[in-house]
Write an enzyme that holds these catalytic residues in place. Sequence first.
Site, PDB file in Angstrom:
ATOM      1  N   LYS A 139      -4.422  -3.468 -14.803  1.00  0.00           N
ATOM      2  CA  LYS A 139      -5.469  -2.983 -15.714  1.00  0.00           C
ATOM      3  C   LYS A 139      -5.186  -1.560 -16.159  1.00  0.00           C
ATOM      4  O   LYS A 139      -5.396  -1.210 -17.303  1.00  0.00           O
ATOM      5  CB  LYS A 139      -6.823  -2.987 -15.000  1.00  0.00           C
ATOM      6  CG  LYS A 139      -7.491  -4.331 -14.981  1.00  0.00           C
ATOM      7  CD  LYS A 139      -8.886  -4.212 -14.397  1.00  0.00           C
ATOM      8  CE  LYS A 139      -8.863  -3.841 -12.941  1.00  0.00           C
ATOM      9  NZ  LYS A 139      -8.561  -4.954 -12.054  1.00  0.00           N
ATOM     10  N   LYS A 143       4.891  -3.726 -14.253  1.00  0.00           N
ATOM     11  CA  LYS A 143       3.927  -4.430 -13.401  1.00  0.00           C
ATOM     12  C   LYS A 143       2.606  -4.617 -14.157  1.00  0.00           C
ATOM     13  O   LYS A 143       2.088  -3.678 -14.768  1.00  0.00           O
ATOM     14  CB  LYS A 143       3.664  -3.596 -12.134  1.00  0.00           C
ATOM     15  CG  LYS A 143       2.685  -4.288 -11.202  1.00  0.00           C
ATOM     16  CD  LYS A 143       2.250  -3.450 -10.031  1.00  0.00           C
ATOM     17  CE  LYS A 143       1.156  -4.226  -9.312  1.00  0.00           C
ATOM     18  NZ  LYS A 143       0.360  -3.467  -8.398  1.00  0.00           N
ATOM     19  N   LYS A 178      -4.184   8.615  -7.178  1.00  0.00           N
ATOM     20  CA  LYS A 178      -5.254   8.828  -8.149  1.00  0.00           C
ATOM     21  C   LYS A 178      -5.445  10.315  -8.405  1.00  0.00           C
ATOM     22  O   LYS A 178      -5.695  10.738  -9.528  1.00  0.00           O
ATOM     23  CB  LYS A 178      -6.540   8.162  -7.680  1.00  0.00           C
ATOM     24  CG  LYS A 178      -6.442   6.653  -7.847  1.00  0.00           C
ATOM     25  CD  LYS A 178      -7.724   5.923  -7.604  1.00  0.00           C
ATOM     26  CE  LYS A 178      -7.506   4.440  -7.836  1.00  0.00           C
ATOM     27  NZ  LYS A 178      -8.114   3.603  -6.813  1.00  0.00           N
TER      28      LYS A 178
END
Length: 333
Positions: A193, A190, A110
Site C-alpha cells: 500500500k 514489492k 517509519k
Amino acid sequence: MRVLSGIQPTGRFHWGNYFGAIRQYIALQDNDQAFYFIADLHALTTIRDASALRGFTQDAALDLLALGLDPAKATLFRQSDVPEVTELMWLLTTLTPMSLLEKCHAYKDKLAKGRPADAGLFSYPVLMAADILLYDSDVVPVGVDQVQHIEVTRDIAVKFNLTFQREVFVLPEARVMTETAKVVGTDGEKMSKSYGNTIELFEDAKKLRKKIMSIKTDSTPVEAPKNPESCPVFTLYKLFASEAQQASLAERYRAGGMGYGEAKQALFEAADAFIGPARERREKLASAASYVEDVLHAGAQRARVKGQEVLNRAREACGLNKRGDGITGRQDR
Ligand code: ADP
Ligand code: TRP
C-alpha cells in the site's frame, strides 16, 4: 496447538496480503486451534478517520470469510472487542525496556520516513505481544517483517515469567510464511500500500483489467523472444495459473512474436477466474444483514474466555486482584 495471527485493516487487501499471509491462515485452520483477528487497535496508529477504519474493518472480515476462513473452524474477531488486550498491554509495558523497543525496525523505518514519532507507534510491539500472549498462542504465522516483533514478545514473556517467578505466559514461535515471500506490484517492486503499486484482491473485473494493463514491462519488441522469469507479468501469472498454463505461457514468451499485452490478458483471465467464486460469496455474505457482526461477536466471546483466564494469571502474578466478572454480553459493546 494454538495458532494466532492478526492483520491490520489499513486498506483493502491486495494480492501480496493474500498470497503472503491470508492464504496460509486459511490453510492452518484445518489442523490447529486458530485465532485470527482484525488488528483495528494497531490500525489506529495510521488511520485517523473513523468511518474509514470502520469500513476497512468490515471489509477485512467480509474478505476473509469470502476467501474461505470458516468461523466453524477458526475464531475470527476484532481486536478491540477484547478489552483484556489493552489491560495486558499495560502490565507488559511496565516491564518492557525502552532499549528493546528502540531497536525495532518497523518503528525505526517509519521514523526514517519522517512519520511523527508518537508513543502509539513506539509501543506498537507491546500491544502485539499482548495480542499473542493473551491467548497462550504457540505459533504465530507472519511475514518476515514481523519476526522481530515475535522475538520482542518472547523477550517480554520471559522477563515477566522470571520477574514474578511463575510460568504465566506461553512462549510463542514465529512461523515465517516463505512460500510467496514477496509478491511484486505493478512497478515490479514489492507490492505494498505504501508504494501505491497494489492490485486489490476483490477489484471488479473492469478495474482489475485496467490495473493489470498498467503493469510496467520493458520495451522488448513484439517479435523478439522474451524471458518470462524476469517479467513481473509472468511472476504474477504464476500465482494464479496451473503448472501446465505456466509452461505454455513461458513457451509463448521464449518463442517471440508475443507482445506483453497478450501476457497481461492471460494474467487478467487467470486472476479473474481465481477470484470469481470468492466475489460471489462476498456479495452473498454482504447482503446477509448481520452475518459478519454475528461472526465477529461470537469470535470475541470465545476469545474473551481465554483472554480473561490468561489476564487473571498475569494480574495475580504481579499482585493485582483477580477479576471475577464473567463474559459480558452484546449490550456492553
Ligand atoms: P502493506 O505493505 O500493503 O501495508 P501489510 O503490512 O498490511 O501490507 O501486510 C499484511 C501482511 O501481508 C504482512 O504481514 C505480509 O505477510 C503480507 N504481505 C504484504 N505485502 C506483501 C507482499 N508484497 N508479498 C508478500 N506478502 C505480503
Ligand atoms: N503487526 C502485524 C502486521 O502489521 C499485525 C499484528 C498485530 C499481528 N498483532 C499481531 C500479527 C499479533 C501477528 C500476531 O502485519
